[in-house]
Write a protein that holds these residues in place. Structure first.
Motif, PDB file in Angstrom:
ATOM      1  N   ILE A  18       0.833  -1.195   0.000  1.00 29.37           N
ATOM      2  CA  ILE A  18       0.000   0.000   0.000  1.00 29.37           C
ATOM      3  C   ILE A  18       0.874   1.254   0.000  1.00 29.37           C
ATOM      4  O   ILE A  18       0.568   2.251  -0.646  1.00 29.37           O
ATOM      5  N   ASN A  19       1.992   1.174   0.755  1.00 25.97           N
ATOM      6  CA  ASN A  19       2.842   2.346   0.897  1.00 25.97           C
ATOM      7  C   ASN A  19       3.800   2.532  -0.271  1.00 25.97           C
ATOM      8  O   ASN A  19       4.596   3.465  -0.269  1.00 25.97           O
ATOM      9  N   ALA A  20       3.762   1.602  -1.232  1.00 24.71           N
ATOM     10  CA  ALA A  20       4.677   1.720  -2.363  1.00 24.71           C
ATOM     11  C   ALA A  20       4.257   2.894  -3.246  1.00 24.71           C
ATOM     12  O   ALA A  20       3.085   3.041  -3.599  1.00 24.71           O
ATOM     13  N   THR A  21       5.215   3.752  -3.591  1.00 21.56           N
ATOM     14  CA  THR A  21       4.942   4.919  -4.422  1.00 21.56           C
ATOM     15  C   THR A  21       5.432   4.642  -5.833  1.00 21.56           C
ATOM     16  O   THR A  21       6.527   4.129  -6.040  1.00 21.56           O
ATOM     17  N   THR A  22       4.604   4.985  -6.791  1.00 19.56           N
ATOM     18  CA  THR A  22       4.950   4.810  -8.197  1.00 19.56           C
ATOM     19  C   THR A  22       5.450   6.146  -8.746  1.00 19.56           C
ATOM     20  O   THR A  22       4.810   7.190  -8.559  1.00 19.56           O
ATOM     21  N   THR A  23       6.573   6.098  -9.400  1.00 26.59           N
ATOM     22  CA  THR A  23       7.146   7.316  -9.971  1.00 26.59           C
ATOM     23  C   THR A  23       6.504   7.614 -11.316  1.00 26.59           C
ATOM     24  O   THR A  23       6.059   6.707 -12.029  1.00 26.59           O
ATOM     25  N   VAL A  24       6.451   8.872 -11.627  1.00 29.89           N
ATOM     26  CA  VAL A  24       5.846   9.326 -12.882  1.00 29.89           C
ATOM     27  C   VAL A  24       6.911  10.057 -13.705  1.00 29.89           C
ATOM     28  O   VAL A  24       7.961  10.464 -13.202  1.00 29.89           O
ATOM     29  N   GLU A  25       6.607  10.202 -14.967  1.00 29.26           N
ATOM     30  CA  GLU A  25       7.509  10.894 -15.874  1.00 29.26           C
ATOM     31  C   GLU A  25       7.419  12.411 -15.672  1.00 29.26           C
ATOM     32  O   GLU A  25       6.425  12.940 -15.151  1.00 29.26           O
ATOM     33  N   TRP A  26       8.446  13.095 -16.094  1.00 28.31           N
ATOM     34  CA  TRP A  26       8.428  14.559 -16.069  1.00 28.31           C
ATOM     35  C   TRP A  26       7.426  15.063 -17.105  1.00 28.31           C
ATOM     36  O   TRP A  26       7.198  14.435 -18.137  1.00 28.31           O
ATOM     37  N   SER A  27       6.846  16.197 -16.830  1.00 33.60           N
ATOM     38  CA  SER A  27       5.825  16.736 -17.744  1.00 33.60           C
ATOM     39  C   SER A  27       6.424  17.123 -19.083  1.00 33.60           C
ATOM     40  O   SER A  27       5.785  16.961 -20.132  1.00 33.60           O
ATOM     41  N   THR A  28       7.616  17.632 -19.074  1.00 32.01           N
ATOM     42  CA  THR A  28       8.313  18.001 -20.300  1.00 32.01           C
ATOM     43  C   THR A  28       9.700  17.366 -20.303  1.00 32.01           C
ATOM     44  O   THR A  28      10.233  16.985 -19.247  1.00 32.01           O
ATOM     45  N   GLY A  29      10.276  17.264 -21.483  1.00 26.53           N
ATOM     46  CA  GLY A  29      11.591  16.675 -21.610  1.00 26.53           C
ATOM     47  C   GLY A  29      12.702  17.637 -21.206  1.00 26.53           C
ATOM     48  O   GLY A  29      12.478  18.834 -20.959  1.00 26.53           O
ATOM     49  N   LEU A  30      13.895  17.089 -21.126  1.00 23.48           N
ATOM     50  CA  LEU A  30      15.041  17.898 -20.716  1.00 23.48           C
ATOM     51  C   LEU A  30      15.386  18.947 -21.772  1.00 23.48           C
ATOM     52  O   LEU A  30      15.812  20.067 -21.421  1.00 23.48           O
TER      53      LEU A  30
ATOM     54  N   LEU B  69       7.150  22.778 -12.292  1.00 25.57           N
ATOM     55  CA  LEU B  69       6.396  23.459 -11.231  1.00 25.57           C
ATOM     56  C   LEU B  69       5.300  24.350 -11.810  1.00 25.57           C
ATOM     57  O   LEU B  69       4.206  24.464 -11.238  1.00 25.57           O
ATOM     58  N   HIS B  70       5.585  24.977 -12.944  1.00 26.15           N
ATOM     59  CA  HIS B  70       4.571  25.832 -13.565  1.00 26.15           C
ATOM     60  C   HIS B  70       3.381  25.010 -14.058  1.00 26.15           C
ATOM     61  O   HIS B  70       2.215  25.440 -13.923  1.00 26.15           O
ATOM     62  N   LEU B  71       3.621  23.845 -14.631  1.00 26.23           N
ATOM     63  CA  LEU B  71       2.522  23.000 -15.096  1.00 26.23           C
ATOM     64  C   LEU B  71       1.743  22.358 -13.943  1.00 26.23           C
ATOM     65  O   LEU B  71       0.606  21.919 -14.143  1.00 26.23           O
ATOM     66  N   ARG B  72       2.302  22.303 -12.773  1.00 26.58           N
ATOM     67  CA  ARG B  72       1.595  21.794 -11.593  1.00 26.58           C
ATOM     68  C   ARG B  72       0.783  22.866 -10.878  1.00 26.58           C
ATOM     69  O   ARG B  72       0.242  22.617  -9.803  1.00 26.58           O
ATOM     70  N   GLY B  73       0.734  24.063 -11.462  1.00 20.96           N
ATOM     71  CA  GLY B  73      -0.142  25.112 -10.935  1.00 20.96           C
ATOM     72  C   GLY B  73       0.544  26.168 -10.105  1.00 20.96           C
ATOM     73  O   GLY B  73      -0.151  26.991  -9.491  1.00 20.96           O
ATOM     74  N   PHE B  74       1.846  26.193 -10.078  1.00 24.84           N
ATOM     75  CA  PHE B  74       2.561  27.199  -9.290  1.00 24.84           C
ATOM     76  C   PHE B  74       2.983  28.355 -10.190  1.00 24.84           C
ATOM     77  O   PHE B  74       3.462  28.160 -11.307  1.00 24.84           O
ATOM     78  N   ASP B  75       2.827  29.568  -9.651  1.00 30.04           N
ATOM     79  CA  ASP B  75       3.348  30.771 -10.307  1.00 30.04           C
ATOM     80  C   ASP B  75       4.636  31.147  -9.579  1.00 30.04           C
ATOM     81  O   ASP B  75       4.614  31.709  -8.476  1.00 30.04           O
ATOM     82  N   LEU B  76       5.761  30.814 -10.184  1.00 32.31           N
ATOM     83  CA  LEU B  76       7.036  30.961  -9.497  1.00 32.31           C
ATOM     84  C   LEU B  76       7.404  32.421  -9.261  1.00 32.31           C
ATOM     85  O   LEU B  76       8.233  32.724  -8.388  1.00 32.31           O
ATOM     86  N   GLY B  77       6.805  33.335 -10.006  1.00 34.86           N
ATOM     87  CA  GLY B  77       7.103  34.756  -9.781  1.00 34.86           C
ATOM     88  C   GLY B  77       6.469  35.283  -8.505  1.00 34.86           C
ATOM     89  O   GLY B  77       6.918  36.299  -7.960  1.00 34.86           O
ATOM     90  N   LEU B  78       5.425  34.618  -7.961  1.00 34.81           N
ATOM     91  CA  LEU B  78       4.752  35.090  -6.752  1.00 34.81           C
ATOM     92  C   LEU B  78       5.393  34.565  -5.468  1.00 34.81           C
ATOM     93  O   LEU B  78       5.305  35.219  -4.431  1.00 34.81           O
ATOM     94  N   GLY B  79       5.979  33.387  -5.516  1.00 35.13           N
ATOM     95  CA  GLY B  79       6.537  32.805  -4.295  1.00 35.13           C
ATOM     96  C   GLY B  79       5.579  31.783  -3.675  1.00 35.13           C
ATOM     97  O   GLY B  79       4.431  31.631  -4.092  1.00 35.13           O
ATOM     98  N   TRP B  80       6.067  31.076  -2.665  1.00 37.08           N
ATOM     99  CA  TRP B  80       5.286  30.004  -2.046  1.00 37.08           C
ATOM    100  C   TRP B  80       4.048  30.523  -1.328  1.00 37.08           C
ATOM    101  O   TRP B  80       2.938  30.018  -1.532  1.00 37.08           O
ATOM    102  N   GLN B  81       4.189  31.520  -0.476  1.00 34.41           N
ATOM    103  CA  GLN B  81       3.061  31.978   0.330  1.00 34.41           C
ATOM    104  C   GLN B  81       1.959  32.574  -0.539  1.00 34.41           C
ATOM    105  O   GLN B  81       0.768  32.360  -0.281  1.00 34.41           O
ATOM    106  N   ALA B  82       2.313  33.314  -1.548  1.00 37.36           N
ATOM    107  CA  ALA B  82       1.308  33.904  -2.432  1.00 37.36           C
ATOM    108  C   ALA B  82       0.563  32.802  -3.193  1.00 37.36           C
ATOM    109  O   ALA B  82      -0.659  32.912  -3.420  1.00 37.36           O
ATOM    110  N   ASN B  83       1.241  31.725  -3.571  1.00 34.63           N
ATOM    111  CA  ASN B  83       0.569  30.622  -4.248  1.00 34.63           C
ATOM    112  C   ASN B  83      -0.405  29.901  -3.310  1.00 34.63           C
ATOM    113  O   ASN B  83      -1.512  29.504  -3.732  1.00 34.63           O
ATOM    114  N   ILE B  84      -0.062  29.727  -2.049  1.00 37.52           N
ATOM    115  CA  ILE B  84      -0.956  29.083  -1.095  1.00 37.52           C
ATOM    116  C   ILE B  84      -2.185  29.950  -0.846  1.00 37.52           C
ATOM    117  O   ILE B  84      -3.324  29.442  -0.798  1.00 37.52           O
TER     118      ILE B  84
END
Length: 237
Positions: free
Chosen positions: A96-108, A203-218
């Motif tokens: 149950i506790n096994a975590t499955t890894t996923v691919e990156w949203s975009t390539g290198l 991080l941008h595709l996961r819904g974060f706006d990196l220009g605002l910072g962590w607290q502003a995103n929360i």
């Protein structure tokens, strides 16, 4: 010589029934009969064949042998409770506790998907790195401090790639992305600009706006959750 005359035995006269009974059965009273039977039964030894009841006596040796035989037979034949039960092997299940890894949203090498960030990272990678560390550390570290440290390591020691590889590993573990520690070091050592751009896009595709910072995103996510009505209320309207 004159032959002797043969003497023939004279038959005795028949006896009367009274005399026969008087001769054959002596006169015994019932008390004498019972006393005689009792004395006869008590005087008969136990080993004689005339004894009516004989109690078999078991020698200690034979009893011990019987107990040993009974114990050995009990050990040889297992009881139903001691019989080992065989069960089929359980089906293979993933933990149950096994975590499955996923691919990156975009390539290198997909830097063309965000040209603006690619140019900023190429000219000043410390800015992109500072924005990434603010989101990965969840606001516990300062974007300006981490960017300054990166710039000093890149200019003075020429080893900023190892510092950025540490945050790439933290990001992988946080979002269950595929990769390894050795791969992170190699990617940041040979493709530093492409690695920082890939992390920024993820991080941008996961819904974060990196220009605002962590607290502003929360704060923005909490406000969106409050203003958005539940699905059942919108269906009623």
């Amino acid at each position: 010589m004159t032959p002797r005359p043969i003497q023939t035995s004279q038959a005795s006269p028949p006896l009367s029934p009274s005399k026969i009974s008087h001769r054959t059965s002596p006169s015994l009273s019932p008390s004498r009969i019972s006393h005689a039977q009792l004395s006869f039964s008590t005087n008969i030894p136990q080993g004689s064949p005339h004894s009516s009841t004989q109690t078999p006596q078991e020698s200690p040796r034979s009893g011990k042998q019987m107990r040993q035989r009974s114990s050995s037979s009990a050990q040889s034949t297992p009881s139903p409770g001691n019989v080992p039960l065989s069960y089929p092997p359980p089906p293979t299940q993933t933990p149950i506790n096994a975590t499955t890894t996923v691919e990156w949203s975009t390539g290198l090498c997909a830097c063309h998907s965000d040209i603006t960030n690619c140019c900023v990272t190429f000219c000043c990678p410390c800015i992109t790195f500072g924005q990434i560390t603010d989101i990965v550390d969840k606001g516990t570290s300062s974007c300006a401090v981490n960017g300054t440290v990166y710039a000093v390591l890149a200019i003075v020691l020429r080893c900023a790639c190892f510092y950025s590889a540490i945050y790439r590993r933290r990001m992988r573990l946080q979002f269950n992305l595929k990769g390894s520690t050795l791969g992170d070091c190699c990617i940041h050592s040979f493709c530093e600009i492409c690695a920082l751009s890939q992390e920024y896009r993820e991080l941008h595709l996961r819904g974060f706006d990196l220009g605002l910072g962590w607290q502003a995103n929360i704060d923005r996510q909490n406000q969106a959750a409050i203003t958005t009505p539940p699905p059942h209320e919108s269906m009623r309207r």
